[in-house]
Design a protein around this motif. Structure first.
Motif, short mmCIF file in Angstrom:
data_model
loop_
_atom_site.label_atom_id
_atom_site.label_comp_id
_atom_site.label_asym_id
_atom_site.label_seq_id
_atom_site.Cartn_x
_atom_site.Cartn_y
_atom_site.Cartn_z
N SER A 1 5.86 -5.89 -7.41
CA SER A 1 7.04 -6.65 -7.02
C SER A 1 7.74 -7.24 -8.24
O SER A 1 7.10 -7.66 -9.20
CB SER A 1 6.63 -7.79 -6.08
OG SER A 1 7.69 -8.71 -5.89
N ASP A 2 9.09 -7.31 -8.19
CA ASP A 2 9.83 -7.92 -9.29
C ASP A 2 10.20 -9.37 -8.99
O ASP A 2 11.03 -9.98 -9.68
CB ASP A 2 11.09 -7.11 -9.62
CG ASP A 2 12.18 -7.22 -8.55
OD1 ASP A 2 11.94 -7.85 -7.50
OD2 ASP A 2 13.28 -6.68 -8.77
N GLY B 1 15.47 -12.54 -4.33
CA GLY B 1 14.56 -11.90 -3.40
C GLY B 1 13.47 -11.15 -4.10
O GLY B 1 13.04 -11.48 -5.20
N SER B 2 13.02 -10.08 -3.46
CA SER B 2 11.89 -9.31 -3.98
C SER B 2 12.17 -7.82 -3.80
O SER B 2 12.55 -7.38 -2.71
CB SER B 2 10.61 -9.70 -3.23
OG SER B 2 9.52 -8.95 -3.68
N ARG B 3 12.03 -7.07 -4.88
CA ARG B 3 12.20 -5.61 -4.82
C ARG B 3 10.93 -4.93 -5.31
O ARG B 3 10.19 -5.49 -6.11
CB ARG B 3 13.41 -5.18 -5.65
CG ARG B 3 14.74 -5.64 -5.11
CD ARG B 3 15.87 -5.08 -5.94
NE ARG B 3 15.90 -5.70 -7.25
CZ ARG B 3 16.61 -6.78 -7.57
NH1 ARG B 3 17.35 -7.37 -6.63
NH2 ARG B 3 16.59 -7.27 -8.80
N ASN B 4 10.72 -3.70 -4.85
CA ASN B 4 9.58 -2.92 -5.34
C ASN B 4 9.94 -2.26 -6.66
O ASN B 4 10.55 -1.21 -6.71
CB ASN B 4 9.10 -1.90 -4.30
CG ASN B 4 10.20 -1.27 -3.47
OD1 ASN B 4 11.08 -1.95 -2.95
ND2 ASN B 4 10.13 0.05 -3.33
N ASP B 5 9.54 -2.94 -7.75
CA ASP B 5 9.83 -2.47 -9.10
C ASP B 5 9.04 -1.20 -9.41
O ASP B 5 9.51 -0.34 -10.14
CB ASP B 5 9.46 -3.59 -10.09
CG ASP B 5 10.04 -3.36 -11.48
OD1 ASP B 5 11.26 -3.20 -11.57
OD2 ASP B 5 9.26 -3.36 -12.46
N PRO C 1 10.61 6.78 -7.68
CA PRO C 1 11.63 6.11 -8.48
C PRO C 1 12.32 4.98 -7.73
O PRO C 1 12.56 5.08 -6.52
CB PRO C 1 12.62 7.23 -8.80
CG PRO C 1 11.84 8.49 -8.64
CD PRO C 1 10.88 8.22 -7.53
N ARG C 2 12.69 3.93 -8.46
CA ARG C 2 13.43 2.82 -7.87
C ARG C 2 14.80 3.28 -7.38
O ARG C 2 15.31 2.78 -6.38
CB ARG C 2 13.62 1.70 -8.90
CG ARG C 2 12.36 1.02 -9.33
CD ARG C 2 12.63 -0.08 -10.33
NE ARG C 2 13.27 0.41 -11.55
CZ ARG C 2 13.51 -0.33 -12.62
NH1 ARG C 2 13.18 -1.61 -12.61
NH2 ARG C 2 14.09 0.19 -13.69
N PHE D 1 15.77 2.91 -2.68
CA PHE D 1 14.36 2.74 -2.31
C PHE D 1 13.80 1.38 -2.69
O PHE D 1 13.00 0.80 -1.94
CB PHE D 1 13.53 3.85 -2.97
CG PHE D 1 12.06 3.77 -2.67
CD1 PHE D 1 11.58 3.97 -1.38
CD2 PHE D 1 11.14 3.49 -3.67
CE1 PHE D 1 10.22 3.90 -1.09
CE2 PHE D 1 9.79 3.42 -3.40
CZ PHE D 1 9.33 3.62 -2.10
N ASN D 2 14.21 0.82 -3.82
CA ASN D 2 13.60 -0.42 -4.25
C ASN D 2 14.04 -1.64 -3.45
O ASN D 2 13.60 -2.76 -3.72
CB ASN D 2 13.83 -0.67 -5.75
CG ASN D 2 15.26 -1.05 -6.09
OD1 ASN D 2 16.19 -0.75 -5.34
ND2 ASN D 2 15.44 -1.70 -7.23
#
Length: 433
Positions: A93-94, A109-113, A133-134, A159-160
């Motif tokens: 998570s980023d 917020g939160s993205r899947n890095d 890939p993000r 996707f991220n």
């Protein structure tokens, strides 16, 4: 939110997002090795926690449901009995919320890095780590968020963004893309990456040409560097400093680090130190969230036992196949033909190897020309990183060949599907001068 399906396009996100083999280690210790590597860069299983330190650190484990179907499968079926092997989704998570050791800018917020799917074969002899890939554009199915809310389906999303709806939505998206069922998942934060790299005393990585990235502050000369702490995190996050500056280049550079980290943890100095193994497990669980299905002690131990016979040459890091997005040159979409080959191999639990010249956009096989010492990083141990002993990657124990070795019982993937085996010594290719 209502459960009806919808088809909405997301607003564009600003910014140009361009696209030595070792012997088999001790069985139980190999489980701990996988934990450390996985959690250090979100290639994770938590087997080692159950094997070494669970009773002491269990109170630190946070868990979340990823969906009733996945929870039910995991609760009713043991790892060893899962048809087609076990699938675990690992998400880095980023989020900056609650992070104390990283100054990495601001993110809402939160993205899947980082997102990596781990597939453990049914015979427990191969493990595949597939990086997504993000910047991949995907359709997100209707999914259940962390708080139990149901989100409607969305088409053509980056996707991220899926983690913003909850870990279960990232899982549901990967399930929809690959046709696999994923009963287990784990999420790790920036602090976790830093703590894990510190716990093992850093990772020695080879840099073929200078890496200079003003965004992450990374500045590495050609040669070998011992990376830990915030420098290790910067290396794993750099995109503009490697290859062609794309997210795909970043993935291949990450695979260089992952493989080197696995080889170091597999070395006798790390595996023979119970204190260090405990530190790895403790650092991991304090900075991660597990799916409810994975936080079960029995599941952890079963997973550890399932991993015990895997040789590093059968641990493969693979990038999910993509091609340029015809609607946006700054994004990518799945490469249908190659993605189908990879998805089918995983669905059928086919043992496979990578094709010739399969390294990605920012990695190359290590050679005598790239084996010299470079300047050590600011967070290194202060020792010369030209020595291979600290990472277990000497020429006698690791191969520089940039493909996994096919066997009579394995199928070679097309060379357009990129990646490497953990046993292969490779270098990151920077774009500095």
């Amino acid at each position: 939110m209502p459960e009806e399906r919808s088809s909405r396009r997301a607003p564009r996100i600003p910014g140009a997002a361009r696209h030595g083999r070792l012997g088999r280690p001790h069985p139980i210790r190999f489980a701990a090795m996988i934990v450390a590597v996985a959690l250090g860069v979100s290639v994770v299983t938590v087997a080692g926690v159950g094997a070494y330190a669970f009773h002491d650190v269990a109170s630190s484990v946070k868990s979340v449901s990823i969906g009733s179907k996945e929870d039910r499968i995991a609760q009713q079926t043991s790892i060893g009995a899962i048809e087609g092997g076990a699938n675990i989704l690992l998400v880095g998570s980023d989020t900056r919320s609650g992070q104390t050791e990283v100054q990495a800018g601001v993110a809402d917020g939160s993205r899947n890095d980082v997102t990596i799917l781990i597939h453990l074969s049914a015979d427990h002899k191969q493990m595949t780590a597939v990086s997504f890939p993000r910047d991949l554009m995907v359709d997100i199915p209707s999914c259940t968020g962390t708080d139990g809310s149901t989100f409607p389906a969305l088409s053509y999303q980056q996707f991220n963004t899926t983690l913003g709806q909850g870990l279960g939505c990232t899982v549901a998206t990967v399930e929809s893309m690959t046709g696999l069922t994923i009963p287990y998942a784990a999420e790790i934060t920036f602090d976790g990456v830093i703590s894990m790299s510190n716990a093992i005393g850093g990772v020695t990585v080879c840099v073929a040409s200078p890496i200079v990235d003003s965004d992450t502050g990374l500045d590495l000369t050609a040669g070998k560097h011992v990376l830990q702490g915030s420098t290790a995190l910067a290396f794993l996050r750099t995109r503009h400093g490697v290859g062609d500056g794309s997210d795909l280049a970043r993935i291949s550079s990450q695979q260089v680090f992952l493989s080197a980290m696995m080889r170091k943890i597999a070395s006798a100095g790390t595996l023979g130190n119970p204190v260090k193994l405990y530190a790895l497990a403790s650092a991991a669980v304090k900075n991660m969230t597990l799916s409810t299905s994975l936080s079960n002690t029995d599941t952890m131990v079963e997973l550890g036992l399932a991993l015990k016979n895997i040789d590093l040459s059968n641990v493969l890091f693979v990038q999910y196949p993509t091609t340029a997005d015809p609607q946006d040159s700054n994004r990518v979409v799945a490469s249908e033909a190659d993605a189908t080959v990879l998805d089918t191999a995983l669905q059928n639990d086919t043992k496979f190897s990578l094709g010739d010249d399969s390294t990605g956009r920012a990695s190359q096989a290590e050679s005598s020309g790239t084996s010299g010492s470079g300047a050590s990083s600011g967070t290194s141990t202060g020792t010369s990183s030209g020595s291979s002993a600290s990472s277990g990657t000497s020429s006698s124990t690791a191969t520089g060949k940039a493909t996994s070795t096919p066997t009579s019982s394995s199928t070679a993937l097309p060379s357009t599907i990129t990646g490497q085996a953990a046993s292969e010594a490779t270098c990151s290719v920077g774009n500095g001068y």
